[in-house]
Design a protein around this motif. Structure first.
Motif, short mmCIF file in Angstrom:
data_model
loop_
_atom_site.label_atom_id
_atom_site.label_comp_id
_atom_site.label_asym_id
_atom_site.label_seq_id
_atom_site.Cartn_x
_atom_site.Cartn_y
_atom_site.Cartn_z
N PHE A 189 57.58 40.35 8.09
CA PHE A 189 58.32 41.34 8.86
C PHE A 189 58.32 40.93 10.32
O PHE A 189 57.50 40.13 10.76
CB PHE A 189 57.74 42.75 8.69
N GLU A 190 59.26 41.47 11.04
CA GLU A 190 59.41 41.17 12.45
C GLU A 190 59.14 42.44 13.25
O GLU A 190 59.82 43.46 13.06
CB GLU A 190 60.82 40.67 12.75
N LYS A 191 58.15 42.39 14.13
CA LYS A 191 57.93 43.49 15.06
C LYS A 191 58.57 43.08 16.38
O LYS A 191 58.02 42.27 17.12
CB LYS A 191 56.44 43.78 15.23
N ALA A 192 59.74 43.60 16.62
CA ALA A 192 60.53 43.19 17.78
C ALA A 192 59.99 43.85 19.04
O ALA A 192 59.88 45.08 19.12
CB ALA A 192 61.99 43.57 17.57
N GLY A 193 59.63 43.02 20.01
CA GLY A 193 59.09 43.54 21.26
C GLY A 193 60.06 43.38 22.41
O GLY A 193 61.26 43.11 22.22
N GLU A 194 59.55 43.54 23.60
CA GLU A 194 60.39 43.42 24.79
C GLU A 194 60.95 42.00 24.91
O GLU A 194 60.24 41.02 24.70
CB GLU A 194 59.55 43.76 26.03
N GLY A 195 62.23 41.89 25.22
CA GLY A 195 62.86 40.59 25.38
C GLY A 195 63.23 39.91 24.09
O GLY A 195 63.50 38.70 24.06
N CYS A 196 63.28 40.65 22.98
CA CYS A 196 63.56 40.04 21.68
C CYS A 196 65.05 39.87 21.41
O CYS A 196 65.43 39.31 20.39
CB CYS A 196 62.96 40.89 20.57
N GLU A 197 65.89 40.34 22.31
CA GLU A 197 67.33 40.30 22.05
C GLU A 197 67.85 38.88 21.86
O GLU A 197 68.87 38.67 21.20
CB GLU A 197 68.10 40.97 23.20
N PHE A 198 67.16 37.90 22.39
CA PHE A 198 67.66 36.53 22.31
C PHE A 198 67.69 36.00 20.89
O PHE A 198 68.42 35.06 20.59
CB PHE A 198 66.83 35.59 23.20
N TYR A 199 66.89 36.58 19.96
CA TYR A 199 66.92 36.11 18.58
C TYR A 199 67.54 37.13 17.62
O TYR A 199 67.50 36.95 16.41
CB TYR A 199 65.53 35.68 18.09
N GLN A 200 68.12 38.19 18.16
CA GLN A 200 68.78 39.16 17.30
C GLN A 200 70.29 38.89 17.24
O GLN A 200 70.83 38.15 18.06
CB GLN A 200 68.52 40.58 17.80
N GLN A 201 70.94 39.49 16.26
CA GLN A 201 72.39 39.33 16.14
C GLN A 201 73.07 40.13 17.23
O GLN A 201 72.88 41.34 17.34
CB GLN A 201 72.85 39.80 14.77
N GLN A 202 73.87 39.44 18.04
CA GLN A 202 74.60 40.08 19.13
C GLN A 202 76.10 39.97 18.89
O GLN A 202 76.56 39.22 18.02
CB GLN A 202 74.22 39.44 20.47
N ASP A 203 76.86 40.72 19.68
CA ASP A 203 78.32 40.71 19.57
C ASP A 203 78.86 39.50 20.32
O ASP A 203 79.44 39.61 21.40
CB ASP A 203 78.90 42.01 20.12
N VAL A 204 78.63 38.33 19.75
CA VAL A 204 79.06 37.05 20.34
C VAL A 204 79.67 36.21 19.23
O VAL A 204 79.50 36.52 18.04
CB VAL A 204 77.86 36.31 20.98
N PRO A 205 80.39 35.14 19.56
CA PRO A 205 80.89 34.24 18.50
C PRO A 205 79.72 33.64 17.72
O PRO A 205 78.68 33.30 18.30
CB PRO A 205 81.64 33.17 19.29
N HIS A 206 79.90 33.52 16.41
CA HIS A 206 78.82 33.03 15.56
C HIS A 206 79.15 31.65 14.98
O HIS A 206 80.30 31.38 14.62
CB HIS A 206 78.55 34.00 14.41
N GLY A 207 78.12 30.82 14.90
CA GLY A 207 78.26 29.53 14.24
C GLY A 207 78.19 29.70 12.74
O GLY A 207 78.14 30.80 12.20
N THR A 208 78.18 28.55 12.04
CA THR A 208 78.21 28.55 10.59
C THR A 208 76.99 27.81 10.04
O THR A 208 76.59 26.77 10.58
CB THR A 208 79.49 27.87 10.07
N LEU A 209 76.41 28.34 8.97
CA LEU A 209 75.33 27.68 8.27
C LEU A 209 75.87 27.04 6.99
O LEU A 209 76.53 27.71 6.20
CB LEU A 209 74.22 28.67 7.92
N HIS A 210 75.59 25.76 6.81
CA HIS A 210 76.05 25.02 5.64
C HIS A 210 74.83 24.56 4.85
O HIS A 210 73.87 24.05 5.42
CB HIS A 210 76.84 23.77 6.05
#
Length: 336
Positions: free
Chosen positions: A130-151
């Motif tokens: 599990f992930e306990k998201a703390g202060e400044g965790c936004e950098f690894y969360q899903q944001q409203d930005v263009p997304h790359g692709t996983l192959h």
């Protein structure tokens, strides 16, 4: 129950949506019965006060416990859970620090997987996290930005005689900018984990999406291999087998033939975590200059007894090293 607000905290290797999205038969007010989806009680809930509640459904069990792993921040102490009238066993723990936590459940003394908690691969097995998201965790969360692709790619290995798998991240716009070529980062996981850890636990795709959106890193292709490179036809060396030869002879040629890679050693990097950092040292210094950009995460320059290559001798010629290596990064701590 409601799902977490950010899917990056709930998605995992088996299910992109929360794993506690279940289905059962409901009967409506007209007496009609049919299947419906609903959110069951989650296996792990991080509360607003920072405490963490664990839940395991086992109505017929006599005893249920939860613990972290020895040597990690949650610790290996067994915590007894208490059963409610519906058969859910629960316990709330305080003082669990922010971050990613592997944990395990014991039902009547047997270690089992909680089907209502996120599942990844670590300690050479399927395990809950599990992930306990703390202060400044936004950098690894899903944001409203263009997304790359996983192959997910399959390729044949001349080194192991078997088909191998690797995961490849391509940045946003890769499918549209057909004339553009990209540098490549070869990224290695830690011991007991595998290549999927960078995605589900490490959230590398979200991190890169967010960095690119903020213009904080260059567009790149990232290749994530499994370090365990065992040839069943012979007795292998300790740990990773001949990963070095597999990467150089099999994986890199495959990637450079299929993806729009910017060719030339100056466009290639390698990095790794823990055991992956050791493999990174072995490969980048054995093939000095082939990977001018080197990232060592929670690693060291110690030479292991089973290695036939003394990488420390490379540093004896400082002039050549500085000509061949553009960046050598060591990160041994928490938040760097």
């Amino acid at each position: 129950m409601k799902a977490n607000t950010n899917i990056a905290l709930d998605s995992h290797g088996l299910f992109y949506d929360p794993v506690y999205l279940k289905m059962k038969l409901f009967t409506d007010e007209k007496g009609q019965t049919g299947p419906r989806h609903y959110y069951d009680y989650p296996g792990v809930t991080v509360k607003e006060d920072g405490s963490v509640e664990f839940c395991f459904f086992a109505p017929n069990a006599k005893k249920v416990q939860v613990s972290g792993l020895e040597g990690l921040q949650m610790g290996s102490k067994l915590h007894d859970m208490v059963k409610d009238e519906e058969g859910y066993w629960k316990v709330t723990l305080n003082d669990i620090p922010d971050g990613n936590h592997y944990h395990q459940y014991f039902v009547d003394g047997t270690c089992v997987v909680n089907p209502s908690a996120n599942l990844g691969f670590a300690s050479h097995r399927a395990i809950n996290f599990f992930e306990k998201a703390g202060e400044g965790c936004e950098f690894y969360q899903q944001q409203d930005v263009p997304h790359g692709t996983l192959h997910m790619e399959l390729f044949d290995s001349t080194v192991t005689g078997k088909t191998r798998n690797c995961w490849v991240y391509t940045p946003p716009g890769y499918e549209k900018n057909l004339d553009k070529q990209y540098p490549v980062l070869y990224l290695q996981h830690g011991g007991g984990e595998n290549e999927t850890g960078w995605i589900w636990q490490g959230k590398v795709n979200y991190i890169l999406d967010n960095l690119l959106a903020e213009d904080k890193c260059k567009e790149m292709i990232v290749v994530m291999n499994c370090l365990y490179c065992i040839d069943d036809r012979k007795e292998e060396e300790f740990l990773t087998g001949d990963f070095d030869s597999m990467l150089i002879k099999d994986c890199i040629p495959f990637i450079e033939s299929k993806y729009r890679v910017k060719l030339g050693d100056e466009n290639r990097a390698m990095a790794g975590l823990s055991m992956g950092s050791y493999q990174t040292i072995m490969t980048t210094l054995r093939h000095l200059g082939m990977f001018p950009y080197i990232g060592i995460f929670s690693g060291s320059l110690d030479r292991r007894w089973y290695c036939d290559f003394d990488h420390n001798k490379v540093f004896d010629d400082a002039k050549t090293f500085n000509e061949k290596v553009k960046c050598l990064f060591f990160g041994i701590g928490e938040q760097e």
